[in-house]
Design an enzyme around this catalytic site. Structure first.
Site, PDB file in Angstrom:
ATOM      1  N   CYS A   1      21.723  33.203  11.036  1.00  0.00           N
ATOM      2  CA  CYS A   1      20.790  33.140  12.670  1.00  0.00           C
ATOM      3  C   CYS A   1      21.445  33.987  13.489  1.00  0.00           C
ATOM      4  CB  CYS A   1      20.624  31.880  12.264  1.00  0.00           C
ATOM      5  SG  CYS A   1      19.142  31.510  13.269  1.00  0.00           S
TER       6      CYS A   1
ATOM      7  N   CYS B   1       2.353  28.164  13.100  1.00  0.00           N
ATOM      8  CA  CYS B   1       3.520  27.761  12.249  1.00  0.00           C
ATOM      9  C   CYS B   1       4.567  27.927  13.647  1.00  0.00           C
ATOM     10  CB  CYS B   1       4.990  28.190  11.280  1.00  0.00           C
ATOM     11  SG  CYS B   1       5.848  27.229  11.241  1.00  0.00           S
TER      12      CYS B   1
ATOM     13  N   CYS C   1       2.065  23.956  11.592  1.00  0.00           N
ATOM     14  CA  CYS C   1       3.018  23.617  10.933  1.00  0.00           C
ATOM     15  C   CYS C   1       4.245  24.470  12.432  1.00  0.00           C
ATOM     16  CB  CYS C   1       3.758  24.930  10.422  1.00  0.00           C
ATOM     17  SG  CYS C   1       4.964  24.879   9.250  1.00  0.00           S
TER      18      CYS C   1
ATOM     19  N   CYS D   1       7.257  21.484   4.035  1.00  0.00           N
ATOM     20  CA  CYS D   1       7.543  22.753   4.064  1.00  0.00           C
ATOM     21  C   CYS D   1       9.310  22.966   3.797  1.00  0.00           C
ATOM     22  CB  CYS D   1       6.865  23.228   5.147  1.00  0.00           C
ATOM     23  SG  CYS D   1       7.174  25.319   4.845  1.00  0.00           S
TER      24      CYS D   1
ATOM     25  N   ARG E   1       6.083  30.563  -0.801  1.00  0.00           N
ATOM     26  CA  ARG E   1       5.611  31.487   0.699  1.00  0.00           C
ATOM     27  C   ARG E   1       6.768  33.059   0.483  1.00  0.00           C
ATOM     28  NH1 ARG E   1       4.865  28.232   4.582  1.00  0.00           N
ATOM     29  NH2 ARG E   1       2.917  28.145   3.779  1.00  0.00           N
TER      30      ARG E   1
HETATM   31  N1  SAM Z   1      16.232  25.576  14.359  1.00  0.00           N
HETATM   32  C1  SAM Z   1      15.278  25.402  12.790  1.00  0.00           C
HETATM   33  C2  SAM Z   1      15.666  24.926  12.078  1.00  0.00           C
HETATM   34  O1  SAM Z   1      17.005  25.628  11.280  1.00  0.00           O
HETATM   35  O2  SAM Z   1      15.489  23.726  10.903  1.00  0.00           O
HETATM   36  C3  SAM Z   1      14.088  26.200  12.917  1.00  0.00           C
HETATM   37  C4  SAM Z   1      14.106  27.462  13.647  1.00  0.00           C
HETATM   38  S1  SAM Z   1      15.369  27.575  12.065  1.00  0.00           S
HETATM   39  C5  SAM Z   1      15.806  29.645  12.340  1.00  0.00           C
HETATM   40  C6  SAM Z   1      14.040  28.473  10.780  1.00  0.00           C
HETATM   41  C7  SAM Z   1      14.282  29.046   9.136  1.00  0.00           C
HETATM   42  O3  SAM Z   1      14.466  30.451   9.298  1.00  0.00           O
HETATM   43  C8  SAM Z   1      15.701  28.201   8.594  1.00  0.00           C
HETATM   44  O4  SAM Z   1      16.112  27.609   8.660  1.00  0.00           O
HETATM   45  C9  SAM Z   1      15.423  29.348   7.453  1.00  0.00           C
HETATM   46  O5  SAM Z   1      15.379  29.148   6.118  1.00  0.00           O
HETATM   47  C10 SAM Z   1      15.244  31.254   8.456  1.00  0.00           C
HETATM   48  N2  SAM Z   1      16.249  32.055   8.846  1.00  0.00           N
HETATM   49  C11 SAM Z   1      16.369  32.251  10.152  1.00  0.00           C
HETATM   50  N3  SAM Z   1      16.893  32.726  10.082  1.00  0.00           N
HETATM   51  C12 SAM Z   1      16.921  34.012   9.028  1.00  0.00           C
HETATM   52  C13 SAM Z   1      18.034  35.301   8.132  1.00  0.00           C
HETATM   53  N4  SAM Z   1      18.369  35.679   9.180  1.00  0.00           N
HETATM   54  N5  SAM Z   1      16.671  35.280   7.185  1.00  0.00           N
HETATM   55  C14 SAM Z   1      16.010  34.958   6.201  1.00  0.00           C
HETATM   56  N6  SAM Z   1      16.023  33.588   7.119  1.00  0.00           N
HETATM   57  C15 SAM Z   1      15.860  32.631   7.880  1.00  0.00           C
HETATM   58  C1  DTB Z   2      10.641  30.646   7.104  1.00  0.00           C
HETATM   59  O1  DTB Z   2      10.970  29.231   5.896  1.00  0.00           O
HETATM   60  N1  DTB Z   2      10.907  31.149   7.262  1.00  0.00           N
HETATM   61  C2  DTB Z   2      10.060  32.041   8.690  1.00  0.00           C
HETATM   62  C3  DTB Z   2       9.836  30.528   9.232  1.00  0.00           C
HETATM   63  N2  DTB Z   2      10.213  29.226   8.063  1.00  0.00           N
HETATM   64  C4  DTB Z   2      10.396  29.440  10.348  1.00  0.00           C
HETATM   65  C5  DTB Z   2      11.339  32.202   9.690  1.00  0.00           C
HETATM   66  C6  DTB Z   2      12.602  32.735   9.239  1.00  0.00           C
HETATM   67  C7  DTB Z   2      13.068  33.870   9.999  1.00  0.00           C
HETATM   68  C8  DTB Z   2      13.895  35.153   9.752  1.00  0.00           C
HETATM   69  C9  DTB Z   2      14.578  35.559  10.991  1.00  0.00           C
HETATM   70  C10 DTB Z   2      14.264  35.605  12.364  1.00  0.00           C
HETATM   71  O2  DTB Z   2      12.840  35.767  13.169  1.00  0.00           O
HETATM   72  O3  DTB Z   2      15.000  35.591  13.363  1.00  0.00           O
HETATM   73 FE1  SF4 Z   3      18.892  29.261  13.854  1.00  0.00          FE
HETATM   74 FE2  SF4 Z   3      18.041  26.848  13.509  1.00  0.00          FE
HETATM   75 FE3  SF4 Z   3      20.334  26.769  12.524  1.00  0.00          FE
HETATM   76 FE4  SF4 Z   3      19.518  26.767  15.164  1.00  0.00          FE
HETATM   77  S1  SF4 Z   3      19.432  25.585  13.932  1.00  0.00           S
HETATM   78  S2  SF4 Z   3      21.062  28.659  14.454  1.00  0.00           S
HETATM   79  S3  SF4 Z   3      17.392  28.307  15.200  1.00  0.00           S
HETATM   80  S4  SF4 Z   3      18.403  28.373  11.744  1.00  0.00           S
END
Ligand code: SAM
Ligand code: DTB
Ligand code: SF4
Length: 333
Positions: free
Chosen positions: A54, A91, A124, A184, A256
């Site tokens: 992330c 979302c 969402c 989801c 999705r």
């Molecule tokens: N912080 C919250 C969490 O971790 O549930 C919500 C935001 S988080 C960015 C949502 C989701 O985005 C993560 O669980 C992951 O599945 C997806 N995600 C984050 N970074 C990604 C990446 N670089 N490539 C693909 N999916 C990513």
């Molecule tokens: C999910 O499964 N994919 C979306 C949404 N739920 C929140 C997020 C994708 C994040 C991809 C990396 C980014 O944009 O930083």
């Molecule tokens: Fe990224 Fe969510 Fe992990 Fe925070 S909790 S680092 S926002 S995927």
């Protein structure tokens, strides 16, 4: 379903597998309809967690600029535009570990939800960990679905994240289920996991009760500065097999095709739709990473004779830009 059952499906000869998953899709869904979802990062960067994929984790130097929580007014404006562009789901994602009732930032999110909920789209949110109280408050404010991914298998999870556990993710999902919001929940492939890990992740998802309403399958977007920045792209046939297996195992879930479409060819995406994917994120940005822009998706869906899911309420509104309507793609321009 068990891992063994899922593996038997996944290992079916490729064309038999996608023929079966297409039949499952046709039995449960309106043919050739794809739901367009708009994503909005309502609070960006500076997250305490160390999720290795992330760009928003404060532990890595990724170039993502921290931004504070958007106001309900600003969020509502984006949601109104998303609806005008044909999205039927909105979302909102926040980069933090979780939310607590009574925190002014959570109160502000609740107000944003109340406003977006009045626009007639599915609402969402993905806000990290929450307890029973927070889940009930979100449900009451008008959230339809809570996105909380398990991301990978229970076994692989500790190699990707150490600041919270797989069980923490399941606990939050339990609170969401109890509140009556839909779940989801999906994951990411391309994190260095095995194909077995993906099926073990799917095993967990298929044993949710109730079943998840939607399953996002993300392909890793390798974000510069994160530990996973150099991961190779996912093999397209492995992705299609996983989508097909998910469609068969969870026939009524929206599958999705989420992050990572910029690294897939149009032909690859077409196979994913054939195999049963029926929803995408629409717009040129995910949370921080790139997504194919509106024009590219407009062209792709038109070439495949796929139609965006129609809005749930009111008339089919004319395209915000051209004010024309009547063709199957008019609202996508
Ligand atoms: N912080 C919250 C969490 O971790 O549930 C919500 C935001 S988080 C960015 C949502 C989701 O985005 C993560 O669980 C992951 O599945 C997806 N995600 C984050 N970074 C990604 C990446 N670089 N490539 C693909 N999916 C990513
Ligand atoms: C999910 O499964 N994919 C979306 C949404 N739920 C929140 C997020 C994708 C994040 C991809 C990396 C980014 O944009 O930083
Ligand atoms: Fe990224 Fe969510 Fe992990 Fe925070 S909790 S680092 S926002 S995927």
């Amino acid at each position: 379903m068990t891992y063994t059952q899922l593996k038997a499906i996944y290992d079916t000869p490729f064309f038999d597998l996608i023929t079966r998953s297409r039949a499952t899709y046709l039995a449960h869904w309106k043919e050739n309809e794809v739901q367009l979802c708009t994503l909005l990062s309502i609070k960006t960067g500076g997250c305490s967690e160390d999720c290795g994929y992330c760009a928003q984790s404060a532990r890595y130097t990724t170039g993502v600029q921290r931004e504070s929580l958007m106001t309900p007014e600003a969020i509502e404006e984006v949601a109104v535009r998303a609806r005008a562009n044909g999205s039927t789901r909105f979302c909102m994602g926040a980069a933090w570990k979780g939310v607590k009732s009574g925190d002014p930032r959570f109160e502000s999110v609740l107000e944003s939800v109340r406003r977006v909920a009045q626009l007639g789209m599915e609402v969402c949110v993905t806000l990290g960990q929450l307890g029973e109280t927070e889940a009930h408050e979100l449900k009451k404010a008008g959230v339809t679905a809570y996105n909380h991914n398990i991301d990978t298998s229970p076994e692989h999870y500790p190699s990707i994240v150490t600041t919270h556990t797989f069980q923490d993710r399941l606990d939050t999902i339990g609170h969401v289920q109890k509140s009556g919001m839909s779940v989801c929940c999906g994951g990411i492939i391309g994190l260095g996991e095995t194909e077995d890990d993906r099926l073990k992740m799917l095993e967990v998802l298929t044993n949710f009760s109730p079943a998840p309403e939607s399953v996002p399958i993300n392909c890793l977007m390798p974000m510069p500065g994160t530990p996973l920045e150099d991961q190779a792209p996912v093999d397209i046939f492995q992705l299609v097999r996983l989508i097909a297996t998910t469609r068969i195992a969870l026939p009524k879930a929206k599958v999705r095709l989420s992050a990572g479409r910029t690294r897939l060819s149009q032909e690859g995406q077409a196979m994913c739709f054939f195999a049963g994917a029926n929803s995408i994120f629409y717009g040129d940005k995910l949370l921080t990473a790139a997504n194919p822009g509106k024009d590219a998706d407009h062209q792709l869906l038109a070439a495949l004779d796929l139609k965006p899911q129609m809005p749930f309420t009111g008339e089919h509104s004319p395209c915000a830009e051209t004010q024309e309507c009547g063709t199957k793609m008019a609202c996508l321009t």
